[in-house]
Design a protein around this motif. Structure first.
Motif, PDB file in Angstrom:
ATOM      1  N   SER A 149      -4.900 -93.807 109.543  1.00 23.00           N
ATOM      2  CA  SER A 149      -5.979 -93.913 110.533  1.00 23.00           C
ATOM      3  C   SER A 149      -5.813 -92.818 111.581  1.00 23.00           C
ATOM      4  N   PHE A 168      -7.810 -91.279 115.460  1.00 22.90           N
ATOM      5  CA  PHE A 168      -8.866 -91.303 116.486  1.00 22.90           C
ATOM      6  C   PHE A 168      -8.631 -90.099 117.398  1.00 22.90           C
ATOM      7  N   LYS A 190     -10.800 -87.318 120.351  1.00 24.99           N
ATOM      8  CA  LYS A 190     -11.956 -87.170 121.250  1.00 24.99           C
ATOM      9  C   LYS A 190     -11.930 -85.784 121.900  1.00 24.99           C
ATOM     10  N   TRP A 219     -18.297 -91.178 113.949  1.00 23.73           N
ATOM     11  CA  TRP A 219     -18.332 -90.155 114.999  1.00 23.73           C
ATOM     12  C   TRP A 219     -19.415 -90.533 116.017  1.00 23.73           C
ATOM     13  N   SER A 244     -16.384 -88.593 120.176  1.00 17.80           N
ATOM     14  CA  SER A 244     -15.148 -88.894 119.434  1.00 17.80           C
ATOM     15  C   SER A 244     -15.384 -88.858 117.917  1.00 17.80           C
ATOM     16  N   SER A 249     -13.321 -90.585 114.338  1.00 21.67           N
ATOM     17  CA  SER A 249     -12.236 -91.451 113.884  1.00 21.67           C
ATOM     18  C   SER A 249     -12.447 -91.806 112.418  1.00 21.67           C
ATOM     19  N   TYR A 293     -10.366 -94.402 109.025  1.00 16.89           N
ATOM     20  CA  TYR A 293      -9.217 -95.227 108.564  1.00 16.89           C
ATOM     21  C   TYR A 293      -9.472 -95.685 107.120  1.00 16.89           C
TER      22      TYR A 293
END
Length: 283
Positions: free
Chosen positions: A154, A156, A158, A204, A277, A279, A281
């Protein structure tokens, strides 16, 4: 006995073998009667001794004959026993030979059975080894899969500041990383390189200024698969748009966000909390 006959002959005929007359006989009888009697007694003793010797001899012969017949009987019995022994030995040898043949036959049968058993065991062992190898291979694969499942992928990231979109296909680099399990995301170029095959969800979120618009798309292994359009030209206000996708990704595949055209952007950052951002997973 012969000596007695010889003496009688001398008395009757004389030393010349002639028969004596009465006169000569009388003269002799007168002259040597005592001597003749002595000779007769001697002859009788000799005769008695010869009879005794003959009796003893005959008894000895009878004893010898008896012992001889007994010996012959013993020899016959010994020969009979020997023949019986030989017959018994022959029968025993025959039985031993038959038993030996039976034992050899049994040993041969057991040997053949053992050979068949070993052959069957070898075949089963080979089959078992192949099955065991297949099982170990599956276990190894399953273990790898379990390990992969245990490895949580995963990330994340930004923006730390506003980014102006100035060209088409401009990669958006989200430079601040908060989560990066298994290190798949690179904050220097904005690209996620898949460390484990599987199904992933990518999200996103984009914040833009008033009176502008922006078009963004997600690229997976070189192909643009999905995009969003955010437009504030008719509204004098900030706006956010969110895009997401669920897709299978293989090891080594790359995933990133880029502009579809030149903007006019920019992607706005109000603060370290309110910003754009990217991210993803593995599900």
């Amino acid at each position: 006995m012969l000596k007695l006959l010889y003496l009688v002959s001398l008395l009757c005929y004389g030393s010349d073998g002639l028969l004596l007359g009465d006169k000569e006989h009388h003269m002799i009888g007168n002259a040597s009667g005592i001597e003749v009697l002595g000779r007769i007694e001697t002859l009788e003793k000799q005769l008695a001794e010869e009879k005794r010797d003959r009796f003893i001899l005959e008894q000895t012969v009878r004893d010898i004959n008896t012992k001889f017949h007994g010996t012959l009987l013993s020899i016959n019995q010994i020969e009979l026993q020997q023949r019986e022994f030989q017959n018994n030995v022959s029968r025993d040898n025959l039985e031993i030979l038959q038993r030996s043949q039976n034992v050899n036959l049994t040993i041969n049968n057991i040997t053949a059975l053992l050979q068949r058993t070993m052959s069957d065991f070898s075949s089963l062992s080979s089959k078992y080894n192949l099955e065991v190898q297949a099982i170990y291979s599956n276990i190894s694969k399953m273990s790898g899969s379990v390990q992969d499942l245990q490895r949580k992928v995963s990330f994340f990231a930004k923006l730390s500041s506003s980014v102006r979109i100035s060209a088409a296909h401009q990669t958006v680099v989200y430079d601040t990383v908060l989560t990066n399990n298994d290190n798949g995301y690179n904050p220097k170029n904005g690209i996620f390189t898949c460390p484990q095959s599987g199904t992933y969800m990518f999200i996103w979120q984009t914040l833009i200024n008033p009176l502008t618009y922006i078009r963004l798309e997600i690229v997976v292994s070189g192909s643009a698969l999905y995009g969003i359009v955010e437009d504030t030209q008719d509204a004098n206000d900030f706006d956010t748009a969110t895009g997401s996708i669920i897709i299978h990704v293989n090891v080594g595949d790359t995933v990133f966000i880029r502009s579809r055209d030149s903007g006019p952007g920019p992607m706005f950052t109000e603060s370290s909390v309110i910003t754009s951002s990217f991210s993803g997973y593995r599900i």
